[in-house]
Design a protein around this motif. Sequence first.
Motif, PDB file in Angstrom:
ATOM      1  N   LYS A  31       0.828  -1.195   0.000  1.00 24.14           N
ATOM      2  CA  LYS A  31       0.000   0.000   0.000  1.00 24.14           C
ATOM      3  C   LYS A  31       0.866   1.250   0.000  1.00 24.14           C
ATOM      4  CE  LYS A  31      -4.371   1.248   2.019  1.00 24.14           C
ATOM      5  NZ  LYS A  31      -5.482   0.641   2.733  1.00 24.14           N
ATOM      6  N   LEU A  32       0.346   2.312  -0.584  1.00 25.96           N
ATOM      7  CA  LEU A  32       0.993   3.611  -0.480  1.00 25.96           C
ATOM      8  C   LEU A  32       0.240   4.444   0.553  1.00 25.96           C
ATOM      9  CD1 LEU A  32       2.912   5.895  -1.486  1.00 25.96           C
ATOM     10  CD2 LEU A  32       1.143   6.459  -3.173  1.00 25.96           C
ATOM     11  N   VAL A  33       1.000   5.053   1.466  1.00 19.24           N
ATOM     12  CA  VAL A  33       0.401   5.954   2.445  1.00 19.24           C
ATOM     13  C   VAL A  33       0.965   7.348   2.189  1.00 19.24           C
ATOM     14  CG1 VAL A  33       0.044   6.452   4.882  1.00 19.24           C
ATOM     15  CG2 VAL A  33       0.294   4.086   4.113  1.00 19.24           C
ATOM     16  N   VAL A  34       0.075   8.311   2.019  1.00 18.16           N
ATOM     17  CA  VAL A  34       0.483   9.698   1.819  1.00 18.16           C
ATOM     18  C   VAL A  34      -0.058  10.482   3.001  1.00 18.16           C
ATOM     19  CG1 VAL A  34       0.406  11.682   0.293  1.00 18.16           C
ATOM     20  CG2 VAL A  34       0.330   9.377  -0.673  1.00 18.16           C
ATOM     21  N   VAL A  35       0.833  11.168   3.681  1.00 24.24           N
ATOM     22  CA  VAL A  35       0.410  11.804   4.923  1.00 24.24           C
ATOM     23  C   VAL A  35       0.999  13.204   4.996  1.00 24.24           C
ATOM     24  CG1 VAL A  35       2.320  10.812   6.218  1.00 24.24           C
ATOM     25  CG2 VAL A  35       0.225  11.389   7.398  1.00 24.24           C
ATOM     26  N   ASP A  36       0.181  14.118   5.507  1.00 27.05           N
ATOM     27  CA  ASP A  36       0.611  15.505   5.644  1.00 27.05           C
ATOM     28  C   ASP A  36       0.217  15.968   7.041  1.00 27.05           C
ATOM     29  OD1 ASP A  36       1.250  18.176   5.404  1.00 27.05           O
ATOM     30  OD2 ASP A  36       0.095  18.512   3.582  1.00 27.05           O
ATOM     31  N   GLY A  37       1.180  16.532   7.761  1.00 21.81           N
ATOM     32  CA  GLY A  37       0.836  17.189   9.017  1.00 21.81           C
ATOM     33  C   GLY A  37       0.540  16.260  10.183  1.00 21.81           C
ATOM     34  N   LEU A  38       1.195  15.129  10.248  1.00 20.59           N
ATOM     35  CA  LEU A  38       1.036  14.259  11.419  1.00 20.59           C
ATOM     36  C   LEU A  38       2.359  14.172  12.163  1.00 20.59           C
ATOM     37  CD1 LEU A  38      -1.118  11.125  10.502  1.00 20.59           C
ATOM     38  CD2 LEU A  38      -1.828  13.273  11.506  1.00 20.59           C
ATOM     39  N   TYR A  71       2.392   9.993  15.489  1.00 22.79           N
ATOM     40  CA  TYR A  71       1.194   9.166  15.397  1.00 22.79           C
ATOM     41  C   TYR A  71       1.552   7.715  15.093  1.00 22.79           C
ATOM     42  CZ  TYR A  71      -2.540  12.676  15.546  1.00 22.79           C
ATOM     43  OH  TYR A  71      -3.432  13.630  15.956  1.00 22.79           O
ATOM     44  N   ILE A 101      -5.605   5.464  13.439  1.00 23.25           N
ATOM     45  CA  ILE A 101      -4.764   6.660  13.431  1.00 23.25           C
ATOM     46  C   ILE A 101      -4.841   7.224  14.839  1.00 23.25           C
ATOM     47  CG2 ILE A 101      -4.320   8.895  12.340  1.00 23.25           C
ATOM     48  CD1 ILE A 101      -6.135   7.953   9.995  1.00 23.25           C
ATOM     49  N   LEU A 144      -7.572  13.900  15.529  1.00 21.26           N
ATOM     50  CA  LEU A 144      -7.456  14.553  14.215  1.00 21.26           C
ATOM     51  C   LEU A 144      -8.552  15.608  14.073  1.00 21.26           C
ATOM     52  CD1 LEU A 144      -6.729  11.894  11.440  1.00 21.26           C
ATOM     53  CD2 LEU A 144      -5.125  13.303  12.719  1.00 21.26           C
ATOM     54  N   TYR A 196      -9.254  16.973   8.983  1.00 18.75           N
ATOM     55  CA  TYR A 196      -8.442  16.198   8.049  1.00 18.75           C
ATOM     56  C   TYR A 196      -9.310  15.516   6.994  1.00 18.75           C
ATOM     57  CZ  TYR A 196      -3.818  16.380  10.244  1.00 18.75           C
ATOM     58  OH  TYR A 196      -2.593  16.786  10.698  1.00 18.75           O
ATOM     59  N   ILE A 226      -9.358  11.870   5.356  1.00 21.60           N
ATOM     60  CA  ILE A 226      -8.836  10.513   5.484  1.00 21.60           C
ATOM     61  C   ILE A 226      -9.505   9.706   4.372  1.00 21.60           C
ATOM     62  CG2 ILE A 226      -8.619   8.468   6.935  1.00 21.60           C
ATOM     63  CD1 ILE A 226      -9.461  11.731   8.624  1.00 21.60           C
ATOM     64  N   ASP A 268      -9.158   6.408   1.642  1.00 17.98           N
ATOM     65  CA  ASP A 268      -8.472   5.135   1.433  1.00 17.98           C
ATOM     66  C   ASP A 268      -9.199   4.403   0.314  1.00 17.98           C
ATOM     67  OD1 ASP A 268      -7.476   2.561   1.538  1.00 17.98           O
ATOM     68  OD2 ASP A 268      -7.454   2.459   3.718  1.00 17.98           O
ATOM     69  N   VAL A 320      -4.226   2.933  -1.751  1.00 16.17           N
ATOM     70  CA  VAL A 320      -3.636   4.206  -1.328  1.00 16.17           C
ATOM     71  C   VAL A 320      -4.435   4.770  -0.153  1.00 16.17           C
ATOM     72  CG1 VAL A 320      -2.989   6.552  -1.975  1.00 16.17           C
ATOM     73  CG2 VAL A 320      -2.883   4.730  -3.681  1.00 16.17           C
ATOM     74  N   LEU A 321      -3.707   5.164   0.868  1.00 12.76           N
ATOM     75  CA  LEU A 321      -4.298   5.843   2.022  1.00 12.76           C
ATOM     76  C   LEU A 321      -3.747   7.266   2.065  1.00 12.76           C
ATOM     77  CD1 LEU A 321      -5.621   6.099   4.873  1.00 12.76           C
ATOM     78  CD2 LEU A 321      -3.566   4.992   5.799  1.00 12.76           C
ATOM     79  N   LEU A 322      -4.652   8.243   2.117  1.00 15.52           N
ATOM     80  CA  LEU A 322      -4.251   9.645   2.222  1.00 15.52           C
ATOM     81  C   LEU A 322      -4.750  10.216   3.537  1.00 15.52           C
ATOM     82  CD1 LEU A 322      -3.230  12.384   0.888  1.00 15.52           C
ATOM     83  CD2 LEU A 322      -5.620  12.711   0.207  1.00 15.52           C
ATOM     84  N   ILE A 323      -3.844  10.872   4.267  1.00 12.82           N
ATOM     85  CA  ILE A 323      -4.225  11.586   5.489  1.00 12.82           C
ATOM     86  C   ILE A 323      -3.673  12.992   5.337  1.00 12.82           C
ATOM     87  CG2 ILE A 323      -4.125  11.607   8.010  1.00 12.82           C
ATOM     88  CD1 ILE A 323      -3.269   8.626   7.860  1.00 12.82           C
ATOM     89  N   CYS A 324      -4.559  13.962   5.177  1.00 12.19           N
ATOM     90  CA  CYS A 324      -4.107  15.313   4.802  1.00 12.19           C
ATOM     91  C   CYS A 324      -5.055  16.348   5.394  1.00 12.19           C
ATOM     92  CB  CYS A 324      -4.113  15.399   3.272  1.00 12.19           C
ATOM     93  SG  CYS A 324      -3.706  17.015   2.607  1.00 12.19           S
ATOM     94  N   PRO A 325      -4.525  17.418   5.973  1.00 11.68           N
ATOM     95  CA  PRO A 325      -5.418  18.467   6.472  1.00 11.68           C
ATOM     96  C   PRO A 325      -6.264  19.043   5.328  1.00 11.68           C
ATOM     97  CG  PRO A 325      -3.147  18.816   7.211  1.00 11.68           C
ATOM     98  CD  PRO A 325      -3.109  17.748   6.174  1.00 11.68           C
ATOM     99  N   ARG A 330      -4.867  21.873   3.432  1.00 18.10           N
ATOM    100  CA  ARG A 330      -3.775  21.713   2.461  1.00 18.10           C
ATOM    101  C   ARG A 330      -4.178  20.843   1.277  1.00 18.10           C
ATOM    102  NH1 ARG A 330       0.050  22.329   6.969  1.00 18.10           N
ATOM    103  NH2 ARG A 330       0.412  20.106   7.238  1.00 18.10           N
TER     104      ARG A 330
END
Lengths: 363, 363
Positions: A317-324, A327, A338, B324, B327, B329, B331, B335-340, B343
């Motif tokens: 899997k790809l995880v893209v994360v901003d601002g953590l 965690y 999370i 959180l 944000y 969230i 998925d 691909v999992l995205l966690i982003c404010p 942004r």
Amino acid sequence: MDKRAHRYCVIMCGGIGSRFWPYSRARLPKQFIDFLGTGRTLLQMSYDRISNIIPASNILIITNGRYADLVREQLPELTDSQLLLEPARRNTAPCIAWAAWHIAARDPEASMIVTPADHVITREAEFERSILEGFDFVESHNALLTMGISPTRPETGYGYIQVGDPAQGNISKVKTFTEKPDIELAKVFLATGEFFWNSGIFLWRTSAIREALHKWVPDIALAFDAAAPETYTDHKAESAFIAEAFPGCMSISIDYSVMEKADNVYVETVTFGWNDLGTWSTLYDLSPKNSDRNVTQNCNVLAYNSSGNIFAIRGDKLVVVDGLEDYIIADADGVLLICPKAREQKIKQMVTDAKVKFGDKYE
Amino acid sequence: MDKRAHRYCVIMCGGIGSRFWPYSRARLPKQFIDFLGTGRTLLQMSYDRISNIIPASNILIITNGRYADLVREQLPELTDSQLLLEPARRNTAPCIAWAAWHIAARDPEASMIVTPADHVITREAEFERSILEGFDFVESHNALLTMGISPTRPETGYGYIQVGDPAQGNISKVKTFTEKPDIELAKVFLATGEFFWNSGIFLWRTSAIREALHKWVPDIALAFDAAAPETYTDHKAESAFIAEAFPGCMSISIDYSVMEKADNVYVETVTFGWNDLGTWSTLYDLSPKNSDRNVTQNCNVLAYNSSGNIFAIRGDKLVVVDGLEDYIIADADGVLLICPKAREQKIKQMVTDAKVKFGDKYE
């Protein structure tokens, strides 16, 4: 018969590892996972480590019946008589008692080491040296020996053992056991040099632990006395007996029932790179970090403005994360968690909440 | 032949919706997803809405060739001649030009509405009333008409249209087009009452848009003039011609190439509950919230100390989240995205970064 032939090992692997949920699950607890990405599971690593010093046929695995197939799959070299399958969860005292009676029926001279399956030990040669020193000691003393880890930080997640009078080599009498201290006390413990982490690794002669169980928790000892020694050497008869007797035992830890009470308790202070891998934070601390101080397990991560995190994702899997910051991001088998590392002690409650709200499919 | 028979609709659905990555993917963009959980995809909802006022056989779908099967699957009632498959991505001007030439070859008297497939419109009766008013106007004037949405907040994500002299009913001449303003300017726009959001929904007679294309982007008009009208009514011949001619067109929007230049541009100010569903934040704003102000799509969520988040998870999954605020969230499909949410404009860049680092499997 050399003394090595009388040495046994009991690897306890019945826990469900709920502090590592959702990565560790009731149906696949953490000891059965290749947690460190080495190609061997924690159970396999424990077996490999101990099989350097204990004859393979003297290594026993004690676990819950539901994990029998996992153990057989991961350790195909074991015979059925090396696999002790608990019919119920009863903490460590009944578990260790069964193992002691099982071993004693085969070898009245036996000594044994008891170790959890899910600890990490990084200094293997030092581990072997320490264990051999411990065996030599318990084989010549009526002693219950526990391994005390030299602390490297004021950890509040462990129990502590205070050393008393020196006995021999790295081994001393135990002065006190202390439950998890608060941070202030943990700092004092660290400063004194007298306190060591309680590893949950024990050595003793089977005769010594049986005697202690008789003395301190006679109900448990008598439960196992109810079967003749021949029962413990007949796989089918033993299983039938245990199915009846084991669930009737009280659920209690060996620390609480015996170690904290007996007067022949010793500690060997060791430095073999031990980590109990008890929580996400300890795994984080133990793991190699990238330049952002993030730890990744089994996944590709693109991190922006993020550091101090641990990513444990089952599946490619790809995880893209901003601002953590700091965690736990764990994803496995239909559950994504999370959670701030600082609140990881709430994970057990979350598992319960999930069960109440959505049933046991996420357990 | 009543005037309704001369009315056509072109639904543009060639976008990849990368601002909704990873939920919207190159292989399954957002217009093909049941984004609002209604049981119909955004494309299907667009089709349903327009088929109340336009004969079904006059509705065309224009999209990239790779999405042909998705369109056929979601709108099985369409014939192949209603499906315009672009061989390359060339923005809206060539797309609209092709549709205009295609329709003109069938009906020189035709008028047409052009609409994106991925907008949400909540007030359907008002939408129908507005569109019919627009058709009546363009059928009696040489006008290029755009729908201007009455703004409800100082949105910085949209272009604005300033109304000029009133023409008829809710329709006025356009005074200016303005690109996305900063927040200060957006507040001024809102306060004046003269500025409306540019919806990207257009109405005109095909003769009027063809004339405008000839005048303002003759290269594009001439490219489509190169085929005789019979070509556009023969599916095979048309496809062969387009395969050659379309990729040679410059890539340019209809706004930039025609609407901002022509002098016969009008705006109809409307209030039909429009949302362009352009970003996660707009979806969040549009969606029902639970008591923690969280929005969930297709998943079970246990939220602790968390609010203002949007959870969009493909597949039956439990998400447990602690700590959180505000944000995204998301998925889906590996691909999992966690982003404010604040942004979210960086998401397009993240898609690019992921492609550079890991190849196009996550695109």
